[in-house]
Design an enzyme around this catalytic site. Structure first.
Site, short mmCIF file in Angstrom:
data_model
loop_
_atom_site.label_atom_id
_atom_site.label_comp_id
_atom_site.label_asym_id
_atom_site.label_seq_id
_atom_site.Cartn_x
_atom_site.Cartn_y
_atom_site.Cartn_z
N LYS A 49 0.30 -6.98 9.69
CA LYS A 49 0.98 -5.78 9.37
C LYS A 49 1.76 -4.97 10.25
O LYS A 49 1.15 -4.79 11.57
CB LYS A 49 -0.12 -4.77 8.52
CG LYS A 49 0.30 -3.70 7.94
CD LYS A 49 -0.97 -2.88 7.25
CE LYS A 49 -0.37 -1.58 6.39
NZ LYS A 49 -1.35 -0.90 5.76
N SER A 124 -0.80 -0.09 0.70
CA SER A 124 0.08 -0.15 1.60
C SER A 124 0.29 -1.43 2.56
O SER A 124 1.50 -1.80 2.79
CB SER A 124 0.21 0.82 2.75
OG SER A 124 -1.18 0.71 3.66
N SER A 148 -5.69 0.05 1.20
CA SER A 148 -4.54 -0.55 1.53
C SER A 148 -4.72 -1.97 1.65
O SER A 148 -3.37 -2.67 1.71
CB SER A 148 -4.01 0.16 2.65
OG SER A 148 -2.99 1.25 2.07
N1 GLN Z 1 -2.92 4.76 -1.24
C1 GLN Z 1 -3.66 5.13 -0.30
C2 GLN Z 1 -2.87 6.16 0.33
O1 GLN Z 1 -1.63 6.16 -0.04
C3 GLN Z 1 -4.33 4.24 0.69
C4 GLN Z 1 -3.62 3.91 2.03
C5 GLN Z 1 -4.32 3.09 3.09
O2 GLN Z 1 -5.29 2.60 2.65
N2 GLN Z 1 -3.59 3.06 4.04
O3 GLN Z 1 -3.11 6.97 1.33
#
Ligand code: GLN
Length: 466
Positions: A49, A124, A148
Site C-alpha cells: 500500500k 482504504s 481498511s
Molecule cells: N473506513 C475507515 C475510515 O475511513 C477506516 C480506515 C482505515 O482503516 N484506514 O477511517
C-alpha cells in the site's frame, strides 16, 4: 522460475491497471531483483500500500500533498519482506491517508472492484485487495485503522487480516491514527498470510508500541481441528442495516463451524452501538495531530505564489489535501479544542474503554467472535460519496477491533445473487492470530472459495491463449 513469476505479476499489474487502477507505481524492473534471492518468501511477488515506505519507490498515501515523495528508508515490515526474499512489485492505490471505505478518496482516482468494475473495491487498502483478488500478487500489505484491510478484502473476495495492536511495527507506515493503525495482510491463501505475518511480525526497536511478544509459526497449527473451540455469536449485531444476503451467508458459515465441532455461544457487546461515533472522534483527533507535519516544508508538495510563511502553509494544505482529509482535520481539531475536549474526545476515550471491556468479557466465554465484515457487498462507484455518514457506517463491524486493539480476520464466505463477494469476520483476543487463521483455514477446507473475478490475471491469460 522466480524471475518468470515476477515478470508475470508485473505484466498483469500493468495490463489490468487501466481497468482497475489498483497500482500507483509499478516497478517494471522488479524481475531484475529476482535472481539469487533466498529466504522463506524467496521470489514471492508482493504489492505494498502506498502509505508504507519502500526505498526506490514513491510513498504518496494517495495524496497530492506528498507529491513524488520518495522515502529514504524502508518501513520495518518492508525491510523484513525484502530480507525474506520477497520482491516488491509496486505500490497500491488507497484512500488519501487511508481515510475512506471505498477507495474513492484517492487523489489518483478510485480502485475498481475486479468482480464488477462499476463498483467500489472498498477502502482504504482497496488497491491491495483488488491486486490480490485479480490474481496479480498472492499477497499484499495494507494498513487497517478502522477496517481498511478487512473491509476491501471482504468486498473483493479475499482474506484480510488486522493483527493485534503491537503485533507489527508501524515504523515507516505513514501515521493516520497512531493508537488504531496496524499493518495488515491481504491474501488468497491462509498459509500465505501466515507465512507473511510470521516474517513481518515482532519487536522493532524503531517502534515502542511494537510488542515484545514471541512470533509463533502461524502455518504449523493451521491443520489442527477446531473441535471444542467456542465461537461467540453477537446476534444483536445481525439486525438493522445488514444486507439480507450477507446475514444469510454469515449465518450459514456459523452452521459450518457447528458441523466442524465448534461450540456456538451467544455473546453480547453492549457498547458496540457507540463504536462508529467513538472511532470517528478518536481517529479524526489523532489524524489532525499527525497530519500537521504536512506543511510544504518537510515533504513533497509546496504551493506556488505564496511568498509569506503562513500563507504558504495555508495554500499548500488547501491545494494538497482532498475534501475528506480536510473534513477530518477540521473534525479532529474541533473535538480536541478547549471546551469540546471533555465533551467529545475524553468521553470517546472513556467509551473506548467500555468497548474494550466488552471484548474482554466476551472472550471469557468464547475463543473467537464471528460477525459480518461489511454490512453490504460492494456498492456502486459514486453511490455514497456525497453522504459521509452513510460511508462511515460501512465500518460498523470493523472499527471495534481497532478500538479494542484485538485482531480481526475477514474470510470470503460466499457470493451474492449479483455475484459479489461476501466476507465473514473473526475477532479474537490479543495474540490469537493462530486461532483466527486456523478457524479460517478449517472453514475454507469445507467451503473453499474458488471463484475468480471476471477481471483477473487468468482472464488475461485466456485472452493471450486464443
Ligand atoms: N473506513 C475507515 C475510515 O475511513 C477506516 C480506515 C482505515 O482503516 N484506514 O477511517
Amino acid at each position: 522460475m522466480s524471475r518468470q513469476t515476477i515478470e508475470a505479476a508485473v505484466s498483469a499489474a500493468e495490463k489490468l491497471n487501466d481497468t482497475l487502477n489498483a497500482f500507483l507505481e509499478i516497478d517494471r524492473k522488479a524481475a531484475n531483483r529476482a535472481d539469487g534471492t533466498s529466504g522463506p518468501l524467496s521470489g514471492v511477488p508482493i504489492a505494498i500500500k502506498d502509505n508504507l515506505c519502500v526505498v526506490g519507490m514513491q510513498t504518496s498515501c494517495g495524496s497530492r500533498i506528498l507529491g513524488d515523495y520518495h522515502p529514504p528508508y524502508n518501513a520495518t515490515v518492508t525491510q523484513r519482506l525484502i530480507d525474506a526474499g520477497a520482491i516488491i512489485i509496486g505500490k497500491t492505490n488507497c484512500d488519501e491517508f487511508a481515510m475512506g471505505s471505498s477507495n474513492e478518496n484517492s487523489a489518483f482516482g478510485p480502485v475498481k472492484n475486479p468482480w464488477d468494475t462499476t463498483r467500489v473495491s472498498g477502502g482504504s487498502s482497496g488497491g491491495s485487495a483488488a491486486a490480490v483478488a485479480a490474481g496479480i500478487v498472492p499477497v499484499a500489505l495494507g494498513s487497517d485503522t478502522g477496517g481498511s484491510v478487512r473491509q476491501p478484502t471482504s468486498l473483493c473476495g479475499v482474506l484480510g487480516l488486522k493483527p493485534t495492536y503491537g503485533r507489527n511495527s508501524r515504523y515507516g507506515l505513514v501515521a493516520f491514527a497512531s493508537s488504531l493503525d496496524q499493518v495488515g495482510v491481504s491474501s488468497r491463501e491462509v498459509a500465505d498470510m501466515g507465512r507473511v505475518l510470521g516474517v513481518i511480525a515482532g519487536r522493532d526497536t524503531h517502534d515502542q508500541t511494537c510488542a515484545d511478544v514471541p512470533v509463533p509459526d502461524y502455518v504449523a497449527t493451521l491443520s489442527e481441528d477446531i473441535k471444542g473451540l467456542r465461537l461467540g455469536l453477537p446476534s444483536a449485531l445481525f439486525g438493522k442495516g445488514l444486507d439480507d444476503e450477507v446475514a444469510k451467508s454469515v449465518k450459514e458459515a456459523v452452521e459450518v463451524y457447528r458441523e466442524l465441532g465448534a461450540e456456538i455461544v451467544e455473546v453480547d457487546l453492549p457498547n458496540a452501538g457507540y463504536a462508529i461515533a467513538v472511532y470517528y472522534i478518536i481517529a479524526t483527533a489523532e489524524a489532525s495531530s499527525n497530519l500537521a507535519r504536512f506543511d510544504g516544508v518537510r515533504y513533497g508538495f509546496r504551493a506556488e505564489d505564496a511568498p509569506e510563511l503562513r500563507q504558504m502553509y495555508r495554500k499548500t494544505r488547501e491545494e494538497g489535501f482532498g475534501p475528506e482529509v480536510k473534513r477530518r482535520i477540521m473534525l479532529g481539531t474541533y473535538v480536541l479544542s478547549a471546551g469540546y475536549y471533555e465533551a467529545y474526545y475524553r468521553k470517546a476515550q472513556q467509551v473506548r474503554t467500555l468497548i474494550k471491556n466488552d471484548f474482554l468479557n466476551a472472550f471469557k466465554s468464547c475463543d473467537a467472535i464471528i460477525t459480518p465484515t461489511a454490512p453490504t457487498p460492494a456498492f456502486r462507484l459514486g453511490e455514497k460519496v456525497d453522504d459521509p455518514l452513510a460511508m462511515y457506517l460501512n465500518d460498523i463491524y470493523t472499527v471495534t477491533a481497532n478500538l479494542a486493539g484485538v485482531p480481526g480476520l475477514s474470510v470470503p464466505c460466499g457470493l451474492s445473487s449479483e455475484r459479489l463477494p461476501i466476507g465473514l469476520q473473526l475477532l479474537g483476543p490479543n495474540w490469537s492470530e493462530p486461532t483466527l487463521l486456523r478457524l479460517a483455514h478449517q472453514y475454507l477446507q469445507v467451503r473453499p472459495f474458488n471463484e475468480r473475478p471476471p477481471v483477473s490475471a487468468t482472464y488475461l491469460d485466456s485472452l493471450t491463449e486464443k
